[in-house]
Design a protein around this motif. Structure first.
Motif, PDB file in Angstrom:
ATOM      1  N   ASN A  63       2.734   3.578   2.800  1.00  7.14           N
ATOM      2  CA  ASN A  63       1.564   2.827   2.319  1.00  7.14           C
ATOM      3  C   ASN A  63       1.755   2.256   0.916  1.00  7.14           C
ATOM      4  N   GLU A  64       3.033   2.030   0.546  1.00  9.30           N
ATOM      5  CA  GLU A  64       3.239   1.358  -0.733  1.00  9.30           C
ATOM      6  C   GLU A  64       2.751  -0.087  -0.638  1.00  9.30           C
ATOM      7  N   ARG A  65       2.360  -0.664  -1.773  1.00 11.32           N
ATOM      8  CA  ARG A  65       1.958  -2.081  -1.758  1.00 11.32           C
ATOM      9  C   ARG A  65       3.142  -2.970  -1.383  1.00 11.32           C
ATOM     10  N   GLU A  66       4.309  -2.602  -1.918  1.00 13.82           N
ATOM     11  CA  GLU A  66       5.514  -3.383  -1.624  1.00 13.82           C
ATOM     12  C   GLU A  66       6.597  -2.415  -1.164  1.00 13.82           C
ATOM     13  N   PRO A  67       6.610  -2.088   0.116  1.00 10.20           N
ATOM     14  CA  PRO A  67       7.590  -1.106   0.611  1.00 10.20           C
ATOM     15  C   PRO A  67       9.026  -1.528   0.312  1.00 10.20           C
TER      16      PRO A  67
ATOM     17  N   TYR B   9       6.585   8.419  -3.092  1.00 10.78           N
ATOM     18  CA  TYR B   9       5.435   7.801  -2.445  1.00 10.78           C
ATOM     19  C   TYR B   9       4.952   8.669  -1.280  1.00 10.78           C
TER      20      TYR B   9
END
Lengths: 180, 86
Positions: A63-67, B9
């Motif tokens: 769920n990173e903004r920019e994987p 993450y």
């Protein structure tokens, strides 16, 4: 205090990460998985406690903004072994010459053929220092561990057999079977 | 666990363990080839074997000049002392 992050007692750790050449991932995976059919080539490397090849195809997003994604699949090689890294790398490049050509020969920037001093330099260039390395029995070599395991098996059998022995038989049998 | 994965993450904290195990499983990569020099031995058995080796060395040294009766008594004491290694 041992300040080398790749050392734990007499044991060493080796971590090598290399990009796989475009289009070579499937063949490399098939080759590595095919090694399971027979004795591991790593068994020919003296002093290897554990070793593995892992193909990292890509990273799993969380769920990173920019994987982040890998531009190429990578091959991770890790090993735990006895003694210093330099002679271990020499042995790897020598004893595993045939397999190394099939494995690192499919990696980007590897020497062709992937062998000898050129391969050693390539592995050195793609070596990563370990962040945290711990060995459960840091002062025991592979030979020591194997001998201790065999001796324990014999000791268990001897303890069972000894129950029916008189003192003279017990002493003689101990010297014969566990006398060192 | 927080020190190892805390900067990654999606790390869910170690507790509850179910979410943490799911996180580890999602990121697990199966090795294409794995080798162990002693594949049938657990770490516990290796450590027990090494401890037994040290005890046997000591036992051999202590009993080297004993007569058979004394050796038999020492063997029984040794078994009691080393039983957790066997």
């Amino acid at each position: 205090v041992n300040r080398d992050p790749d050392r734990s007692g007499q044991a060493g750790a080796l971590t090598v990460l290399t990009a796989i050449a475009p289009g070579a991932e499937a063949d490399l995976r098939a080759y590595l998985e095919g090694l399971r059919a027979g004795p591991s080539p790593l068994a020919r490397l003296p002093g290897t406690h554990f070793g593995r090849w892992v193909i990292v195809s890509d990273l799993v997003a969380e769920n990173e903004r920019e994987p982040d994604h890998l531009a190429a699949a990578h091959l991770l090689f890790t090993a735990s072994f006895d003694g210093p890294a330099d002679p271990y790398l020499d042995a790897l490049c020598d004893e595993l010459a045939a397999e190394a050509k099939e494995i690192w020969g499919r990696c980007a920037g590897a020497p062709q053929p992937a062998a000898g001093a050129a391969l050693k330099a390539y592995l050195r260039a793609h070596h990563h220092k370990t962040g945290f390395f711990v060995a459960a029995y840091p002062d025991a070599t592979v030979a020591t561990v194997r001998a201790a395991l065999a001796q324990r098996t014999e000791a268990i059998a001897f303890a069972r057999d000894a129950q029916s022995m008189d003192p003279g038989q017990l002493q003689a049998a101990f010297l014969e079977r566990l006398g060192g | 666990m927080k020190l190892f994965w805390g900067s990654s993450y999606g790390f869910p904290t170690p507790l509850p363990t179910g979410r943490f195990k799911d996180y580890i499983r999602r990121h697990e990569i199966v090795a294409s080839h794995f080798h162990s020099a002693y594949p049938d031995a657990t770490t516990t058995i290796v450590l027990s074997s090494l401890e037994l080796d040290a005890k046997l060395r000591d036992f051999r040294a202590r009993t080297e000049n004993m007569d058979a009766e004394g050796f038999a008594r020492a063997w029984q004491a040794f078994l009691t002392d080393a039983q957790r290694c066997l």
